[in-house]
Design a protein around this motif. Structure first.
Motif, PDB file in Angstrom:
ATOM      1  N   ASP A  18      -1.974  -1.951  13.932  1.00  0.00           N
ATOM      2  CA  ASP A  18      -2.179  -0.873  12.974  1.00  0.00           C
ATOM      3  C   ASP A  18      -2.212  -1.421  11.550  1.00  0.00           C
ATOM      4  OD1 ASP A  18      -1.893   2.165  12.283  1.00  0.00           O
ATOM      5  OD2 ASP A  18      -0.339   1.162  11.099  1.00  0.00           O
ATOM      6  N   ARG A  19      -3.141  -0.949  10.744  1.00  0.00           N
ATOM      7  CA  ARG A  19      -3.335  -1.479   9.398  1.00  0.00           C
ATOM      8  C   ARG A  19      -2.068  -1.397   8.554  1.00  0.00           C
ATOM      9  NH1 ARG A  19      -7.357  -2.026   5.362  1.00  0.00           N
ATOM     10  NH2 ARG A  19      -6.258  -2.743   3.496  1.00  0.00           N
ATOM     11  N   THR A  20      -1.364  -0.281   8.631  1.00  0.00           N
ATOM     12  CA  THR A  20      -0.139  -0.143   7.846  1.00  0.00           C
ATOM     13  C   THR A  20       0.879  -1.202   8.231  1.00  0.00           C
ATOM     14  OG1 THR A  20      -0.439   2.240   7.499  1.00  0.00           O
ATOM     15  CG2 THR A  20       1.807   1.380   7.304  1.00  0.00           C
ATOM     16  N   LYS A  21       1.056  -1.412   9.541  1.00  0.00           N
ATOM     17  CA  LYS A  21       2.021  -2.416   9.998  1.00  0.00           C
ATOM     18  C   LYS A  21       1.576  -3.821   9.621  1.00  0.00           C
ATOM     19  CE  LYS A  21       4.625   0.729  11.763  1.00  0.00           C
ATOM     20  NZ  LYS A  21       5.861   1.092  11.041  1.00  0.00           N
ATOM     21  N   ALA A  22       0.273  -4.077   9.732  1.00  0.00           N
ATOM     22  CA  ALA A  22      -0.249  -5.394   9.363  1.00  0.00           C
ATOM     23  C   ALA A  22       0.001  -5.673   7.885  1.00  0.00           C
ATOM     24  CB  ALA A  22      -1.743  -5.467   9.674  1.00  0.00           C
ATOM     25  N   ASP A  23      -0.209  -4.666   7.045  1.00  0.00           N
ATOM     26  CA  ASP A  23       0.022  -4.856   5.614  1.00  0.00           C
ATOM     27  C   ASP A  23       1.502  -5.037   5.306  1.00  0.00           C
ATOM     28  OD1 ASP A  23      -2.655  -4.673   5.190  1.00  0.00           O
ATOM     29  OD2 ASP A  23      -2.623  -2.773   4.102  1.00  0.00           O
ATOM     30  N   GLN A  24       2.362  -4.378   6.069  1.00  0.00           N
ATOM     31  CA  GLN A  24       3.798  -4.565   5.870  1.00  0.00           C
ATOM     32  C   GLN A  24       4.220  -5.999   6.198  1.00  0.00           C
ATOM     33  OE1 GLN A  24       5.326  -1.385   8.319  1.00  0.00           O
ATOM     34  NE2 GLN A  24       5.297   0.093   6.634  1.00  0.00           N
ATOM     35  N   ILE A  25       3.639  -6.553   7.255  1.00  0.00           N
ATOM     36  CA  ILE A  25       3.914  -7.960   7.580  1.00  0.00           C
ATOM     37  C   ILE A  25       3.455  -8.850   6.427  1.00  0.00           C
ATOM     38  CG2 ILE A  25       3.376  -9.872   9.152  1.00  0.00           C
ATOM     39  CD1 ILE A  25       2.990  -7.733  11.356  1.00  0.00           C
ATOM     40  N   GLY A  26       2.274  -8.537   5.874  1.00  0.00           N
ATOM     41  CA  GLY A  26       1.770  -9.309   4.743  1.00  0.00           C
ATOM     42  C   GLY A  26       2.680  -9.222   3.530  1.00  0.00           C
ATOM     43  N   MET A  27       3.245  -8.043   3.273  1.00  0.00           N
ATOM     44  CA  MET A  27       4.183  -7.895   2.164  1.00  0.00           C
ATOM     45  C   MET A  27       5.391  -8.805   2.343  1.00  0.00           C
ATOM     46  SD  MET A  27       4.319  -3.781   1.613  1.00  0.00           S
ATOM     47  CE  MET A  27       2.884  -2.827   2.094  1.00  0.00           C
ATOM     48  N   LEU A  28       5.907  -8.862   3.564  1.00  0.00           N
ATOM     49  CA  LEU A  28       7.068  -9.709   3.827  1.00  0.00           C
ATOM     50  C   LEU A  28       6.711 -11.185   3.715  1.00  0.00           C
ATOM     51  CD1 LEU A  28       8.707  -7.734   6.765  1.00  0.00           C
ATOM     52  CD2 LEU A  28       9.430  -7.806   4.373  1.00  0.00           C
ATOM     53  N   ALA A  29       5.469 -11.528   4.057  1.00  0.00           N
ATOM     54  CA  ALA A  29       5.016 -12.912   3.886  1.00  0.00           C
ATOM     55  C   ALA A  29       5.078 -13.310   2.414  1.00  0.00           C
ATOM     56  CB  ALA A  29       3.600 -13.084   4.434  1.00  0.00           C
ATOM     57  N   THR A  30       4.694 -12.387   1.521  1.00  0.00           N
ATOM     58  CA  THR A  30       4.743 -12.711   0.096  1.00  0.00           C
ATOM     59  C   THR A  30       6.185 -12.836  -0.398  1.00  0.00           C
ATOM     60  OG1 THR A  30       4.735 -10.434  -0.802  1.00  0.00           O
ATOM     61  CG2 THR A  30       2.600 -11.416  -0.221  1.00  0.00           C
ATOM     62  N   VAL A  31       7.094 -12.088   0.197  1.00  0.00           N
ATOM     63  CA  VAL A  31       8.510 -12.220  -0.167  1.00  0.00           C
ATOM     64  C   VAL A  31       9.004 -13.616   0.216  1.00  0.00           C
ATOM     65  CG1 VAL A  31      10.858 -11.387   0.244  1.00  0.00           C
ATOM     66  CG2 VAL A  31       8.976  -9.745   0.010  1.00  0.00           C
ATOM     67  N   MET A  32       8.668 -14.068   1.432  1.00  0.00           N
ATOM     68  CA  MET A  32       9.060 -15.420   1.853  1.00  0.00           C
ATOM     69  C   MET A  32       8.499 -16.464   0.900  1.00  0.00           C
ATOM     70  SD  MET A  32       8.964 -15.479   6.015  1.00  0.00           S
ATOM     71  CE  MET A  32       7.207 -15.150   6.163  1.00  0.00           C
ATOM     72  N   ASN A  33       7.233 -16.301   0.525  1.00  0.00           N
ATOM     73  CA  ASN A  33       6.614 -17.250  -0.396  1.00  0.00           C
ATOM     74  C   ASN A  33       7.333 -17.291  -1.732  1.00  0.00           C
ATOM     75  OD1 ASN A  33       4.652 -18.150   1.366  1.00  0.00           O
ATOM     76  ND2 ASN A  33       3.025 -16.859   0.547  1.00  0.00           N
ATOM     77  N   CYS A  34       7.678 -16.110  -2.255  1.00  0.00           N
ATOM     78  CA  CYS A  34       8.340 -16.065  -3.557  1.00  0.00           C
ATOM     79  C   CYS A  34       9.739 -16.677  -3.505  1.00  0.00           C
ATOM     80  CB  CYS A  34       8.398 -14.628  -4.074  1.00  0.00           C
ATOM     81  SG  CYS A  34       6.811 -14.020  -4.709  1.00  0.00           S
TER      82      CYS A  34
END
Length: 231
Positions: free
Chosen positions: A62-78
């Motif tokens: 689901d697009r919403t869930k996929a984008d949420q995973i992406g948000m968490l990826a950016t948190v890990m990066n930061c």
């Protein structure tokens, strides 16, 4: 420029591995940022999540869930890059639009401006906090909110081209182009939402290759090998 928003490509930070982190690359970036911070430039940072997750390419999630995973990826990066910045001698603060335990603090313009004026590099993690908005949009949004003088887009490619240089060996690179031309010609600088925000808020962008020597400090001076997107 007194205050800038630096957008780092997750893929560029991964180096040749294309995934995860390349520590040598991250340290090189951190040392460049330290030079401009020591010169008095205030720096905010947004990092893409493509070195961990490209959810929009998935047809099973689901697009919403996929984008949420992406948000968490950016948190890990930061979190990772923030620690590298600290390692080379900078003070940092990580802000998110949603609660993230003790990994970050909630975004507030007033708190961000106070941290920037105090010499801290502020990482804006987690995108906008909402699905259907990319880190491009988060970049322009935060740049506008902190009243940045410009956006530094550090990418894997060295500027804006009239077509994809990876597939067209005759692609032409622009030294300078207006954001209106970017929008009209659907050039892949940032996504359309982010481009329109830059147009409406008169936010210039400087697009360059992260791996070029001293690319970040050269972009600050305007004497850089890349493309200036004017407004």
């Amino acid at each position: 420029m007194k205050r800038v928003l630096l957008k780092l490509s997750g893929e560029a930070l991964a180096g040749e591995k294309k995934t995860g982190f390349d520590e040598a690359t991250c340290i090189k970036v951190a040392k460049q940022v330290k030079k401009i911070v020591d010169d008095g430039v205030e720096v905010g940072v947004v990092i893409g999540g493509g070195n961990f997750w490209r959810g929009r390419q998935s047809e099973t999630i689901d697009r919403t869930k996929a984008d949420q995973i992406g948000m968490l990826a950016t948190v890990m990066n930061c979190i990772y890059v923030s620690e590298i910045f600290r390692y080379v001698g900078m003070e940092t603060l990580i802000m998110t639009q949603f609660a993230c335990g003790d990994c970050s603090v909630m975004f507030s313009k007033d708190d961000a401006m106070e941290a920037l004026s105090g010499g801290k590099v502020v990482f804006f993690a987690g995108g906008t906090g909402h699905p259907y908005f990319s880190t491009d949009t988060a970049t322009t949004l935060r740049a506008i909110e902190i009243e940045a003088d410009g956006i530094l887009l550090a990418k894997a490619v060295d500027g804006v081209y009239d077509s994809d240089p990876a597939t067209n060996p005759n692609a032409k690179r622009y030294d300078e182009i207006t954001i209106k031309d970017v929008i009209d010609n659907r050039l892949q600088v940032v996504d359309l939402t982010a481009s329109i925000m830059c147009l409406e808020n008169k936010m210039p962008m400087y697009v360059f290759a992260l791996n070029d020597e001293d690319s970040i400090s050269k972009a600050i001076s305007g004497n850089f090998n890349g493309t200036k997107v004017t407004v």
